[in-house]
Enzyme design. Structure first.
Site, PDB file in Angstrom:
ATOM      1  N   LYS A 272      49.158 -49.599  -0.683  1.00 35.14           N
ATOM      2  CA  LYS A 272      50.192 -50.604  -0.408  1.00 35.14           C
ATOM      3  C   LYS A 272      51.129 -50.069   0.665  1.00 35.14           C
ATOM      4  CE  LYS A 272      50.187 -53.656  -4.193  1.00 35.14           C
ATOM      5  NZ  LYS A 272      49.750 -54.731  -3.297  1.00 35.14           N
ATOM      6  N   ARG A 347      41.111 -61.520  -4.739  1.00 35.56           N
ATOM      7  CA  ARG A 347      40.103 -62.484  -4.313  1.00 35.56           C
ATOM      8  C   ARG A 347      38.692 -61.973  -4.615  1.00 35.56           C
ATOM      9  NH1 ARG A 347      42.267 -62.233   1.779  1.00 35.56           N
ATOM     10  NH2 ARG A 347      44.178 -61.907   0.591  1.00 35.56           N
TER      11      ARG A 347
HETATM   12  N1  BES Z   1      48.858 -58.515  -5.877  1.00 43.07           N
HETATM   13  C1  BES Z   1      49.056 -58.601  -4.495  1.00 43.07           C
HETATM   14  C2  BES Z   1      49.898 -59.799  -4.068  1.00 43.07           C
HETATM   15  C3  BES Z   1      51.321 -59.840  -4.544  1.00 43.07           C
HETATM   16  C4  BES Z   1      52.340 -59.514  -3.681  1.00 43.07           C
HETATM   17  C5  BES Z   1      51.642 -60.269  -5.805  1.00 43.07           C
HETATM   18  C6  BES Z   1      53.652 -59.600  -4.096  1.00 43.07           C
HETATM   19  C7  BES Z   1      52.953 -60.352  -6.237  1.00 43.07           C
HETATM   20  C8  BES Z   1      53.965 -60.010  -5.366  1.00 43.07           C
HETATM   21  C9  BES Z   1      47.707 -58.714  -3.789  1.00 43.07           C
HETATM   22  O1  BES Z   1      46.648 -58.088  -4.411  1.00 43.07           O
HETATM   23  C10 BES Z   1      47.859 -58.061  -2.459  1.00 43.07           C
HETATM   24  O2  BES Z   1      48.042 -56.902  -2.413  1.00 43.07           O
HETATM   25  N2  BES Z   1      47.779 -58.869  -1.410  1.00 43.07           N
HETATM   26  C11 BES Z   1      47.919 -58.401  -0.102  1.00 43.07           C
HETATM   27  C12 BES Z   1      46.804 -59.009   0.701  1.00 43.07           C
HETATM   28  C13 BES Z   1      46.627 -58.400   2.047  1.00 43.07           C
HETATM   29  C14 BES Z   1      46.140 -56.976   1.911  1.00 43.07           C
HETATM   30  C15 BES Z   1      45.654 -59.227   2.808  1.00 43.07           C
HETATM   31  C16 BES Z   1      49.269 -58.821   0.430  1.00 43.07           C
HETATM   32  O3  BES Z   1      49.740 -59.898   0.085  1.00 43.07           O
HETATM   33  O4  BES Z   1      49.877 -58.041   1.157  1.00 43.07           O
HETATM   34 MN    MN Z   2      46.462 -56.062  -3.877  1.00 44.83          MN
END
Ligand code: BES
Ligand code: MN
Ligand code: ZN
Length: 490
Positions: A272, A347
């Site tokens: 992250k 996804r």
């Molecule tokens: N679980 C996260 C999305 C999320 C973000 C949920 C904030 C709750 C609060 C998801 O798995 C994720 O990490 N999404 C990424 C996608 C990207 C790597 C294309 C995102 O949103 O940054």
């Molecule tokens: Mn994620």
């Protein structure tokens, strides 16, 4: 706390706190309110004048009534303009009454709110939901609660005598919402794939649903390479949960609800980045929590529809076994996915969950997922994004959202944006560019649904409340349960 309906009027009610809903144009006190004001020696008029109470929605005022009076305190709850009152406005007014009564340490509360669109059933349900959800506190992980609970012991809904069934239904719905809230707010060392499976088992046993749990080997046999790719680095086994509710007799409809179930999302090896707060990623099973919450409610209400509840539950972790950025996974429909970002894991799990679900032969599928930060950027913390190629199911969900007060906003499935997900080596990548990130996520999911009417809800924003908001306190909201139940029952 005991909730009751009664036909006792607000003039005759006795107790600690009488909460009265007032419209913006109703503060000049006509009819029985004039009588009540007289009975209270002018306290109502004084309260309105002293606090400059205007009856706007969100306005509240409360004061002590002279001793010797049948009530101890009188509270005013603004309802806004009479023609603008929504069902959720009633729910919020009820929650404001309950919060005031708790703050003022009132043990008994009488709530007097007007029926919404002359519908005492829906109004009773909304008031009861507002009270129960506002007063729910999760203190499971505190050795001592912050404050004494001071919960009202008895809450009476004035003017709704005979609506016991609506009251009962509301409490069954709230049981599902509270289950979802408690699953989401529990830490990821408590709620994990094993405990999610145990929760599904408890729902099945308590409410007569059938439960199928696919273990890792079962998922392997079904070729769920996308789901298993995500699960690889976790020391805990993945659990693919499938609860089924079947009514007695022929079901009126057959539906399926699919929830993203990441009990923790570390992001995997493309860790992250930026300001995505990893410690909040316990909420990444909010879709699965809503799915289980809805399963509990459906199990309690026993409607004449068949409903399937599916979640591919796992953690997204890092280890020597983790999927690598660049790995190609094969989903259970044979499609290959180049994983360019391991943090776009939801996804991947949903891909196999959707393929599995479509084989059940249902009439419609709704998935809920805390899928993208991009959706939070687009719609903020209160509103979920809705994507669907099917106008009928989209309209059904919007109607359900209107009733439940859980906001959704329809977003475009802009096919052209899928071009950004093209892979040189596989059928697709799992991530496009940052722009339109919630849309490309939805387009990705669409690749795994062939012909069943389907809708996707991105609930990354509303799964958690940073600030108290109506009947949601700070923390997990249980978002989606009431929406799903309303949809399934429609
Ligand atoms: N679980 C996260 C999305 C999320 C973000 C949920 C904030 C709750 C609060 C998801 O798995 C994720 O990490 N999404 C990424 C996608 C990207 C790597 C294309 C995102 O949103 O940054
Ligand atoms: Mn994620
Ligand atoms: Zn995630």
């Amino acid at each position: 706390m005991e909730l009751r309906v009664t036909d006792v009027s607000r003039l005759a009610w006795t107790g600690d706190c009488l909460a009265i809903g007032l419209f913006e144009n109703g503060i000049d006190l006509a009819g029985d309110l004039a009588d009540l004001d007289q009975q209270l020696a002018g306290t109502l008029k004084e309260l309105i004048a002293d606090t400059e109470f205007k009856g706007k929605s969100g306005d509240t005022a409360i004061t002590r009534v002279g001793s010797g009076s049948p009530i101890r305190k009188i509270a005013l709850i603004g309802l806004g303009k009479a023609d603008g009152l929504k069902l959720d406005g009633v729910r919020r007014a009820a929650s404001a009454s309950a919060r005031l009564a708790r703050k003022e340490k009132c043990k008994t509360l009488g709530i007097s709110l007007p029926p919404w669109q002359n519908d005492p059933v829906l109004t009773t349900q909304a008031i009861a939901e507002g009270v129960e959800l506002a007063l729910h506190q999760d203190t499971r992980f505190k050795s001592e609660p912050d404050e004494k609970a001071n919960l009202p012991e008895q809450v009476e809904l004035l003017g709704y005598g005979g609506q016991e069934a609506a009251l009962h239904q509301a409490s069954q719905i709230c049981a599902g919402v509270i289950l979802a809230r408690e699953l989401v707010s529990a830490p990821p060392n408590v709620v994990n794939p094993l405990t999610m499976a145990e929760t599904a088992q408890a729902i099945a046993a308590d409410h007569g649903l059938s439960l199928e749990i696919l273990e890792q080997e079962d998922c392997e046999k079904l070729g769920m390479g996308a789901f298993l790719g995500v699960a690889k680095a976790s020391d805990l086994p993945p659990k693919f949960l499938h609860l089924t509710y079947k009514p007695e007799g022929t079901p009126r409809r057959k539906l399926a609800i699919v929830g993203k179930g990441l009990t923790f999302d570390s992001g995997g090896l493309n860790l992250k980045v930026g300001n995505s707060s990893i410690e909040m990623m316990k909420t990444d099973m909010g879709g699965a929590a809503a799915t289980l919450g809805a399963a509990k409610v459906i199990g309690l209400l026993k409607p004449d529809v068949e409903v399937h509840f599916i979640s591919a539950v796992t953690e997204n972790m890092v280890s020597g076994r983790a999927m690598r950025p660049g790995d190609i996974l094969t989903a259970s429909n044979g499609k290959t996915i180049e994983v360019n970002n391991t943090d776009a894991e939801g996804r991947l799990t949903l891909a196999d969950a959707l393929v599995f679900t479509e084989k059940l032969g249902v009439e419609a599928i709704v998935d809920l997922a805390t899928l993208t930060g991009a959706c939070v950027v687009a719609l903020g913390g209160d509103i979920a994004g809705l994507w669907s190629p099917d106008d009928t199911i989209a309209a059904q969900l919007m109607a359900a959202a209107e009733r439940s007060g859980e906001k959704i906003w329809r977003m475009p499935l802009e096919e052209k944006y899928f071009e950004g997900m093209k892979s040189v080596v596989a059928d697709m990548k799992n991530t496009g560019s940052r722009e339109g990130g919630a849309i490309t996520a939805a387009l990705f999911l669409k690749q795994f649904v062939k012909e069943t009417p389907w809708a996707h809800l991105d609930i990354a924003g509303p799964v958690w409340a940073d600030k108290e908001n109506g009947y949601n306190s700070v923390g997990a909201t249980g978002y989606g349960v009431r929406l799903l139940v309303n949809w399934a029952l429609a």
